[in-house]
Design a protein around this motif. Structure first.
Motif, short mmCIF file in Angstrom:
data_model
loop_
_atom_site.label_atom_id
_atom_site.label_comp_id
_atom_site.label_asym_id
_atom_site.label_seq_id
_atom_site.Cartn_x
_atom_site.Cartn_y
_atom_site.Cartn_z
N GLY A 1 0.78 -0.95 0.17
CA GLY A 1 -0.28 -0.33 0.13
C GLY A 1 0.70 1.49 -0.20
O GLY A 1 0.22 1.99 0.28
N VAL A 2 1.94 0.75 -0.50
CA VAL A 2 3.15 2.08 -0.03
C VAL A 2 3.87 2.39 -1.63
O VAL A 2 4.61 1.85 -1.57
N PRO A 3 3.24 2.24 -2.85
CA PRO A 3 3.93 2.80 -4.09
C PRO A 3 4.92 3.38 -4.10
O PRO A 3 5.20 3.64 -5.41
N GLY A 4 4.96 5.05 -3.71
CA GLY A 4 5.45 6.13 -3.62
C GLY A 4 5.87 6.76 -2.24
O GLY A 4 5.37 6.12 -1.17
N ASN A 5 6.84 7.75 -1.86
CA ASN A 5 6.82 8.77 -0.82
C ASN A 5 5.37 8.73 -0.54
O ASN A 5 4.71 8.94 -0.67
#
Length: 451
Positions: free
Chosen positions: A98-102
């Protein structure tokens, strides 16, 4: 599987997590193994002496390599901070975590979904004392706090970066103070943050020397601001900038690791403590990092790039008496493998959920063991890459080291890593069948891991 201790089973319920099992004793200590996980921030692919660097000093990290196993083809799951951290502590691709980017650094923001199960939750559920001393960068709201995600003790900052002496977040306005002891704001201006990490880690080790523990130390350096203490800057007086500042802050981190490991030795815990070191991704070439200073060696790219210089990192594991010493491993392994590997060494049963990582215990003990990842995938925004055996396909690549995007015929860039680790010779036109096959693999993977 190498057995390090006889086991019996304890059932423990932790929040909504399934039952985990943990050993009651080991042959020598009558207790399970401890775990220390060091995570550097923005360390270049070869920026340790044991990885070939000759113009900076890292004796304490080198000592871990001399007393353990060093990897030559070790990857992280993302070339940027938050997704790499989420992948490390969940054992999952960042997309599945659930954290594809910053994640935003400002107060009041969500981060890694609370339903994700972390290494802290798994080991605390098995009777371990767990602590995080350093950088979080996975959310700032209460439900996204380290204390809510398995780390019983937290000392550090929740944002992506802070000034090392004032402990203020300054990356973008409005600026704010960001240092915490658990959920309480903690003020201690004027002391370098790394020195505080050392102090808190030593206190945690002292307090828990007779209990099994997980000490997770995600440093905020050599990430900018590169504010090394005077004694480290003076070591590199003859180096030009930006290498001088980068080398100094890297040695500052190495010294902090040396102090923590000296406490481990003082407490006679080394032979029953699994110690792991790695970086979250490659070095930064951002303006705030003086446009560089780190060294990717032969690898193209840097932080924010799915080329090798952004994702291939130093990685070391040490456990004297159990893990081989002074050896290297050339198999492909990835940061998401540390969670299941730690569980394997600690004889902790993983919960019944999907983990993309695999235990690399067999690889650590056998240079001829097969990699658990014949195929691996990366995606950050429009950039994506897949490595399948020696083939690596990069699409929409961004060479952040040289500030160029791969465009035109190089937008689809194929390399054979057994022949060209530099990713400078595009052979996509010669192997259209490989490009088609790897593209299909990527599409299947993206459909599986993306919610």
């Amino acid at each position: 599987m190498l057995s390090v201790k006889p086991t019996c089973t304890i059932a423990v319920i932790f929040l909504a997590i399934p039952l985990f099992t943990s050993p009651c004793s080991s042959a020598e200590t009558d207790r399970p193994l401890n775990v220390i996980l060091f995570f550097a921030d923005d360390l270049g692919s070869i920026d340790l002496n044991c990885y070939g660097s000759t113009d900076l000093n890292t004796p304490h990290i080198d000592d871990l390599a001399q007393r353990g196993v060093r990897f030559t083809q070790f990857y992280v799951a993302s070339p940027v901070c938050s997704p790499s951290r989420a992948a490390l502590i969940t054992g999952r691709y960042p997309q599945r975590a659930g954290v594809p980017g910053n994640v935003p650094s400002q107060p009041g923001h969500r981060g890694m979904p609370p339903e994700q199960v972390t290494l802290g939750e798994i080991l605390s559920g098995a009777g371990y004392k767990t602590a995080l001393m350093g950088k979080w960068h996975l959310g700032t709201l209460p439900d996204y706090h380290p204390n809510s995600q398995g780390f019983q003790e937290f000392f550090g900052h929740k944002a992506g970066c802070i000034d090392n002496y004032s402990h203020f977040f300054y990356w973008a306005g409005p600026h704010f103070h960001d240092m915490w002891r658990n959920r309480q704001e903690h003020w201690e201006q004027g002391t370098h943050f790394s020195d505080l990490i050392v102090r808190e880690s030593e206190q945690f080790l002292e307090a828990n020397q007779d209990k099994p523990f997980l000490l997770y130390v995600p440093f905020n350096i050599p990430h900018y601001p590169m504010q090394a203490a005077d004694r480290f800057r003076e070591m590199y007086a003859d180096l030009p900038e930006p290498r001088r500042s980068y080398a100094a802050i890297t040695s500052h981190m190495d010294d902090a690791i040396g102090q923590i490991m000296a406490k481990v030795d003082e407490l006679k815990l080394r032979e029953r403590t699994l110690v792991i070191f790695l970086s979250d991704h490659g070095h930064s070439t951002e303006e705030r990092a003086n446009f560089g200073g780190g060294n990717a060696g032969p690898y193209r790219g840097a932080k924010f790039s799915v080329l090798e210089g952004g994702i291939r990192v130093p990685a070391i594991v040490s456990l004297p008496g159990i893990i081989p010493e002074g050896q290297t491993r050339d198999q492909v392994a990835v940061s998401i493998d540390w969670l299941p590997t730690i569980a394997d060494y600690c004889d902790v049963t993983l919960p019944d959920r999907t983990f993309d990582g695999r235990s690399i215990k067999s690889v650590i003990h056998d240079p001829d063991a097969a990699t658990p990842h014949p195929t691996f995938h990366w995606q950050l925004g429009h950039q994506w890459a897949v490595r399948d055996g020696d083939w690596k396909l990069v699409v929409n690549g961004n060479d952040t080291q040289h500030k160029t995007r791969l465009e035109g015929n190089d937008r689809i860039f194929l390399s054979n890593m057994a022949v060209d680790v530099t990713e400078t010779n595009n052979i996509a036109a010669q192997h259209p069948d490989i490009v088609t096959r790897l593209t299909k693999l990527h599409k299947q993977w993206a459909a599986e891991v993306t919610p």
